[in-house]
Design a protein around this motif. Structure first.
Motif, PDB file in Angstrom:
ATOM      1  N   TRP A  46      27.465  46.714  44.562  1.00 36.90           N
ATOM      2  CA  TRP A  46      27.838  48.012  44.000  1.00 36.90           C
ATOM      3  C   TRP A  46      29.324  48.294  44.123  1.00 36.90           C
ATOM      4  N   ASP A  47      29.981  47.822  45.174  1.00 38.15           N
ATOM      5  CA  ASP A  47      31.413  48.062  45.312  1.00 38.15           C
ATOM      6  C   ASP A  47      32.186  47.403  44.174  1.00 38.15           C
ATOM      7  N   GLY A  50      31.511  49.260  40.971  1.00 34.49           N
ATOM      8  CA  GLY A  50      32.276  50.509  40.933  1.00 34.49           C
ATOM      9  C   GLY A  50      33.733  50.277  40.577  1.00 34.49           C
ATOM     10  N   ASN A  54      35.375  51.664  37.204  1.00 31.02           N
ATOM     11  CA  ASN A  54      36.546  52.524  37.314  1.00 31.02           C
ATOM     12  C   ASN A  54      37.690  51.995  36.453  1.00 31.02           C
TER      13      ASN A  54
END
Length: 64
Positions: A46-47, A50, A54
Protein backbone atom coordinates in the motif's frame (compact mmCIF):
# COMPACT_ATOMS: atom_id res chain seq x y z
CA UNK A 1 10.81 -13.72 -10.59
CA UNK A 2 8.64 -15.18 -7.87
CA UNK A 3 6.81 -18.09 -9.44
CA UNK A 4 6.10 -20.18 -12.49
CA UNK A 5 3.77 -19.77 -15.43
CA UNK A 6 2.10 -22.86 -16.76
CA UNK A 7 0.20 -23.07 -20.03
CA UNK A 8 -3.53 -22.57 -19.95
CA UNK A 9 -3.90 -26.22 -20.84
CA UNK A 10 -2.03 -27.32 -17.70
CA UNK A 11 -3.93 -29.61 -15.42
CA UNK A 12 -3.73 -30.57 -11.78
CA UNK A 13 -0.86 -32.99 -12.41
CA UNK A 14 1.20 -30.20 -13.99
CA UNK A 15 0.65 -27.88 -11.05
CA UNK A 16 1.39 -30.68 -8.62
CA UNK A 17 4.66 -31.47 -10.41
CA UNK A 18 5.80 -27.85 -10.18
CA UNK A 19 4.89 -27.61 -6.49
CA UNK A 20 6.63 -30.89 -5.69
CA UNK A 21 9.76 -29.78 -7.53
CA UNK A 22 9.84 -26.53 -5.59
CA UNK A 23 9.19 -28.25 -2.26
CA UNK A 24 11.94 -30.82 -2.89
CA UNK A 25 14.46 -28.17 -3.96
CA UNK A 26 14.98 -26.11 -0.82
CA UNK A 27 17.41 -23.60 -2.41
CA UNK A 28 14.80 -22.84 -5.10
CA UNK A 29 12.09 -22.60 -2.45
CA UNK A 30 14.23 -20.13 -0.48
CA UNK A 31 14.91 -18.10 -3.64
CA UNK A 32 11.21 -17.89 -4.44
CA UNK A 33 10.44 -16.73 -0.89
CA UNK A 34 13.15 -14.06 -1.04
CA UNK A 35 12.09 -12.81 -4.47
CA UNK A 36 8.44 -12.71 -3.41
CA UNK A 37 9.28 -10.65 -0.34
CA UNK A 38 11.47 -8.30 -2.38
CA UNK A 39 8.71 -7.79 -4.95
CA UNK A 40 6.23 -7.06 -2.16
CA UNK A 41 8.54 -4.52 -0.54
CA UNK A 42 9.38 -2.79 -3.82
CA UNK A 43 6.07 -2.87 -5.71
CA UNK A 44 3.16 -4.72 -4.16
CA UNK A 45 2.25 -2.88 -0.99
CA UNK A 46 0.00 0.00 0.00
CA UNK A 47 2.85 2.45 0.63
CA UNK A 48 4.16 2.05 -2.91
CA UNK A 49 0.62 2.23 -4.28
CA UNK A 50 0.03 5.46 -2.34
CA UNK A 51 3.23 7.02 -3.66
CA UNK A 52 2.35 6.05 -7.23
CA UNK A 53 -1.20 7.34 -6.87
CA UNK A 54 0.03 10.59 -5.36
CA UNK A 55 2.44 11.11 -8.25
CA UNK A 56 -0.32 10.52 -10.83
CA UNK A 57 -2.82 12.71 -8.96
CA UNK A 58 -0.27 15.52 -8.66
CA UNK A 59 0.44 15.36 -12.39
CA UNK A 60 -3.29 15.47 -13.18
CA UNK A 61 -3.84 18.47 -10.93
CA UNK A 62 -0.95 20.33 -12.56
CA UNK A 63 -2.40 19.69 -16.03
CA UNK A 64 -5.68 21.45 -15.22
Amino acid sequence: INGYILPITAGAADYTAVMNNIWNNQPEFARLKQESRKLFEQELNWDVWGQSFNKIATQLVQIK
